[in-house]
Design a protein around this motif. Structure first.
Motif, PDB file in Angstrom:
ATOM      1  N   UNK A  94       7.055  -7.583 -10.515  1.00  0.00           N
ATOM      2  CA  UNK A  94       7.065  -8.436 -11.706  1.00  0.00           C
ATOM      3  C   UNK A  94       6.329  -9.753 -11.488  1.00  0.00           C
ATOM      4  N   UNK A  95       5.956 -10.039 -10.242  1.00  0.00           N
ATOM      5  CA  UNK A  95       5.265 -11.290  -9.937  1.00  0.00           C
ATOM      6  C   UNK A  95       3.764 -11.106  -9.750  1.00  0.00           C
ATOM      7  N   UNK A  96       3.268  -9.878  -9.949  1.00  0.00           N
ATOM      8  CA  UNK A  96       1.845  -9.598  -9.755  1.00  0.00           C
ATOM      9  C   UNK A  96       1.018 -10.264 -10.850  1.00  0.00           C
ATOM     10  N   UNK A  97      -0.052 -10.938 -10.455  1.00  0.00           N
ATOM     11  CA  UNK A  97      -0.939 -11.593 -11.415  1.00  0.00           C
ATOM     12  C   UNK A  97      -2.167 -10.756 -11.741  1.00  0.00           C
ATOM     13  N   UNK A  98      -2.550  -9.861 -10.842  1.00  0.00           N
ATOM     14  CA  UNK A  98      -3.740  -9.037 -11.041  1.00  0.00           C
ATOM     15  C   UNK A  98      -3.488  -8.016 -12.142  1.00  0.00           C
ATOM     16  N   UNK A 136      -2.836  -9.798  -4.064  1.00  0.00           N
ATOM     17  CA  UNK A 136      -1.441  -9.448  -3.774  1.00  0.00           C
ATOM     18  C   UNK A 136      -0.783 -10.483  -2.862  1.00  0.00           C
ATOM     19  N   UNK A 137      -1.537 -10.942  -1.869  1.00  0.00           N
ATOM     20  CA  UNK A 137      -1.070 -12.001  -0.966  1.00  0.00           C
ATOM     21  C   UNK A 137       0.311 -11.668  -0.393  1.00  0.00           C
ATOM     22  N   UNK A 138       1.298 -12.577  -0.629  1.00  0.00           N
ATOM     23  CA  UNK A 138       2.619 -12.443  -0.011  1.00  0.00           C
ATOM     24  C   UNK A 138       3.439 -11.303  -0.611  1.00  0.00           C
ATOM     25  N   UNK A 139       2.955 -10.669  -1.689  1.00  0.00           N
ATOM     26  CA  UNK A 139       3.715  -9.579  -2.316  1.00  0.00           C
ATOM     27  C   UNK A 139       3.485  -8.242  -1.616  1.00  0.00           C
ATOM     28  N   UNK A 140       2.416  -8.139  -0.845  1.00  0.00           N
ATOM     29  CA  UNK A 140       2.082  -6.873  -0.206  1.00  0.00           C
ATOM     30  C   UNK A 140       3.192  -6.387   0.734  1.00  0.00           C
ATOM     31  N   UNK A 141       3.686  -7.280   1.591  1.00  0.00           N
ATOM     32  CA  UNK A 141       4.685  -6.890   2.597  1.00  0.00           C
ATOM     33  C   UNK A 141       5.982  -6.376   1.953  1.00  0.00           C
ATOM     34  N   UNK A 142       6.574  -7.103   0.990  1.00  0.00           N
ATOM     35  CA  UNK A 142       7.812  -6.572   0.389  1.00  0.00           C
ATOM     36  C   UNK A 142       7.587  -5.275  -0.382  1.00  0.00           C
ATOM     37  N   UNK A 143       6.435  -5.104  -1.002  1.00  0.00           N
ATOM     38  CA  UNK A 143       6.152  -3.845  -1.686  1.00  0.00           C
ATOM     39  C   UNK A 143       6.012  -2.700  -0.685  1.00  0.00           C
ATOM     40  N   UNK A 144       5.369  -2.988   0.440  1.00  0.00           N
ATOM     41  CA  UNK A 144       5.183  -1.972   1.467  1.00  0.00           C
ATOM     42  C   UNK A 144       6.526  -1.475   2.012  1.00  0.00           C
ATOM     43  N   UNK A 145       7.511  -2.375   2.073  1.00  0.00           N
ATOM     44  CA  UNK A 145       8.831  -1.993   2.573  1.00  0.00           C
ATOM     45  C   UNK A 145       9.477  -0.912   1.713  1.00  0.00           C
ATOM     46  N   UNK A 146       9.132  -0.893   0.448  1.00  0.00           N
ATOM     47  CA  UNK A 146       9.775   0.031  -0.485  1.00  0.00           C
ATOM     48  C   UNK A 146       9.026   1.350  -0.640  1.00  0.00           C
ATOM     49  N   UNK A 147       7.885   1.491   0.027  1.00  0.00           N
ATOM     50  CA  UNK A 147       7.094   2.721  -0.121  1.00  0.00           C
ATOM     51  C   UNK A 147       7.046   3.460   1.212  1.00  0.00           C
ATOM     52  N   UNK A 148       7.537   4.680   1.208  1.00  0.00           N
ATOM     53  CA  UNK A 148       7.545   5.494   2.424  1.00  0.00           C
ATOM     54  C   UNK A 148       6.674   6.736   2.209  1.00  0.00           C
ATOM     55  N   UNK A 149       6.113   7.305   3.280  1.00  0.00           N
ATOM     56  CA  UNK A 149       5.271   8.503   3.140  1.00  0.00           C
ATOM     57  C   UNK A 149       6.030   9.647   2.477  1.00  0.00           C
ATOM     58  N   UNK A 150       5.352  10.358   1.577  1.00  0.00           N
ATOM     59  CA  UNK A 150       5.987  11.464   0.864  1.00  0.00           C
ATOM     60  C   UNK A 150       4.954  12.569   0.638  1.00  0.00           C
TER      61      UNK A 150
END
Length: 584
Positions: free
Chosen positions: A213-217, A275-289
């Motif tokens: 919800x904080x993404x500006x792009x 994305x800047x500082x948002x990349x890391x928290x988003x990455x935490x929520x995505x796992x290989x599938x």
């Protein structure tokens, strides 16, 4: 899917009429009693006669108070409120100067208009509603739903206003943002200062983590929402504020399909700008599938009928506004969703006030029941020859009548004209409340040189019909004044999805014929030589997505940018005309 049957009343019984009158009076008093002491009410020139009437009567008598309101409060537009709102924008802004400006206390946030018909953002103060209303579905930006919802949200804001408190040591921060962002922050009690402390949050039942919800792009907003939604097989509800934003979403899914599937397989966030500082928290929520990726590769990108239910087998509901400018996207949405997914509108209203909620006993896509939660609605008869200031109450409406809503809100608007036109379909037999259908903007038609106009709904219906028969699937469209010849005419600018129809050049003639049948003024003007046939020009792919991106960059919420049926902004008109690739 079949629609439920309903038995609307054509008119109100004496008993229901009185019941509705009592309901209106109670709701109106709940708004104007506390707001009468506001700075606006006590100082606005427009309310001078009202103040004088109250001073000369028993102000504690509810009947006198309501009589004075109905007799002496005129209809208003945004201009009377502008100088009072400007006080919040002053630097410094002192609490004593803005407290109780429109309603008791200080606003929780300011809601921005979507700039559909103008070039300037209007902002409206929104105060925290009474505790018994705070959990009302109208104030929940993320309404509860069974299962998992693809419901992209944005907490993007235009600015933060700082109000210096009387103690001189502290301040209150008030965001200027979209209505949905403000309601989301209010419902969740999320202040701006804590945005970065919540980056690891993921609300249950949503496909998008909080950081989304904080993404500006603009591209990043759609690509990453698509990534997490596609990765989740259990989606049951798709919710977009405007239905045609879902079509934009689908276009990004199609364009980025190989990238999205690869990222789901490997569990990586794609390379997205800003994305800047948002990349890391988003990455935490995505796992290989890999299994989900293989399933998606077999299904393929959007294209086949019922694609959505193949991707999300439990999907059963789509919620989004499909009227007005979004109407052209309905065939595409129906094709992608398939017949098993029901479509319903979320509500009817604007930034100023919610006027109606979905009437599920009728057509949940077009029927709205007037409600008095956010404020109280009155109406102007747009067909009446009487003075336009004659305001009608809900119990005075007539089935089949066309009206412009006028709202008095808990947030301090007094008989504010919405500018829409609605038709009364009937009355709810349970409580007598009107059931209405949105028709078009009252001032949104294109006034041509010959002095006659077609309504937005007539203009929209004509191009949708022509597209279905001759052109192909419309992505988006708008209308500008085509002055390349005389007299001026309606100039459609259309973006299509996929291949153009073989007989697309038949479309202008059908559009012309539809408008001739729908509008007698246009018919007469044409045969008198004061009008000519409409024109249709196609613009290049991605034009309206870029239009929305530019509007979004001006701080309008990404998911709430509307493309107007009739475009009056000369700058954007010139920009669109440069993207024309073909004339039919």
């Amino acid at each position: 899917m079949s629609r439920p049957e309903t038995d609307l009343l054509d008119s109100l019984s004496t008993e229901l009429s009185q019941q509705l009158k009592d309901h209106v009076d109670q709701t109106l008093l709940e708004s104007i009693r506390p707001n009468y002491t506001s700075q606006f009410s006590q100082h606005a020139p427009e309310l001078a006669k009202f103040r004088e009437a109250i001073a000369q009567s028993d102000s504690k008598d509810d009947i006198d108070f309501l009589r004075s309101f109905r007799e002496f409060v005129p209809t208003t537009n945004y201009e009377p409120y502008r100088p009072f709102i400007a006080k919040f924008l002053a630097t410094p802004c002192k609490e004593a100067d803005v407290e109780n400006m429109f309603a008791p206390g200080l606003p929780y946030f300011f809601a921005m208009s979507s700039m559909t018909t103008g070039t300037t953002v209007k902002i409206f103060p929104k105060y925290r509603p009474p505790p018994h209303l705070l959990q009302h579905p109208l104030f929940l930006a993320l309404p509860p739903s069974e299962g998992t919802a693809l419901s992209p949200s944005s907490l993007k804001y235009r600015q933060v206003l700082e109000i210096e408190c009387e103690d001189g040591q502290s301040s209150k921060k008030v965001t200027v943002c979209s209505l949905s962002a403000g309601y989301l922050r209010m419902a969740m009690n999320w202040d701006v200062e804590g945005d970065n402390d919540r980056l690891d949050l993921w609300l249950p039942g949503q496909t998008d983590p909080y950081a989304m919800s904080l993404i500006n792009s603009y591209r990043g907003y759609f690509v990453l929402n698509a990534l997490f939604a596609l990765a989740n097989r259990g989606v049951t509800t798709v919710r977009f504020f405007f239905a045609n934003i879902f079509v934009t979403f689908l276009q990004y899914v199609e364009d980025e399909w190989p990238l999205l599937v690869d990222c789901i397989e490997k569990g990586v966030i794609p390379d997205i700008e800003n994305l800047d500082h948002l990349r890391a928290p988003l990455q935490k929520h995505l796992t290989p599938n890999p299994l989900r990726a293989a399933e998606l590769r077999e299904i393929g990108p959007p294209g086949i009928q019922g694609w959505a239910v193949r991707v999300w087998p439990d999907l059963n509901k789509f919620i989004g506004i499909t009227g007005g400018p979004a109407a052209a996207s309905v065939p595409k949405i129906n094709h992608v969703l398939g017949p098993s997914v029901s479509i319903q509108a979320p509500a009817y209203g604007g930034t100023e006030c919610v006027i109606g909620v979905t009437y599920h006993k009728g057509n949940p896509n077009t029927d709205f029941k007037v409600v008095f939660v956010d404020g109280m609605s009155e109406f102007l008869d747009v067909r009446s020859r009487e003075p336009s200031e004659r305001v009608l109450s809900a119990w005075e409406l007539v089935t089949g009548g066309h009206y412009e809503p006028v709202v008095t809100t808990r947030n301090g608007l007094w008989r504010y004209r919405i500018g829409d036109v609605v038709a009364v379909k009937g009355f709810d037999p349970d409580d007598g409340l009107p059931i209405i259908n949105y028709l078009h903007r009252r001032d949104g038609s294109l006034g041509l040189a010959f002095g006659t106009t077609c309504t937005e709904s007539q203009l929209t219906n004509a191009i949708v019909s022509a597209a279905n028969r001759w052109i192909g699937q419309i992505m988006d469209f708008t209308i500008v004044g085509d002055e390349r010849d005389t007299p001026i005419t309606y100039g459609y600018l259309v973006e299509i999805v996929g291949e153009i129809g073989n007989d697309a050049r038949m479309a202008p003639q059908q559009t012309f014929e539809d408008l001739m049948v729908a509008n007698l003024e246009y018919y007469a003007a044409f045969w008198q030589g004061r009008a000519r046939k409409p024109t249709i020009r196609l613009v290049e792919k991605g034009t309206f997505s870029e239009y929305r991106r530019q509007k979004s960059d001006k701080s309008v919420s990404i998911g709430q940018v509307k493309v107007p049926v009739v475009l009056s902004d000369s700058t954007y008109t010139e920009w669109l005309l440069k993207r024309v690739i073909m004339e039919l």
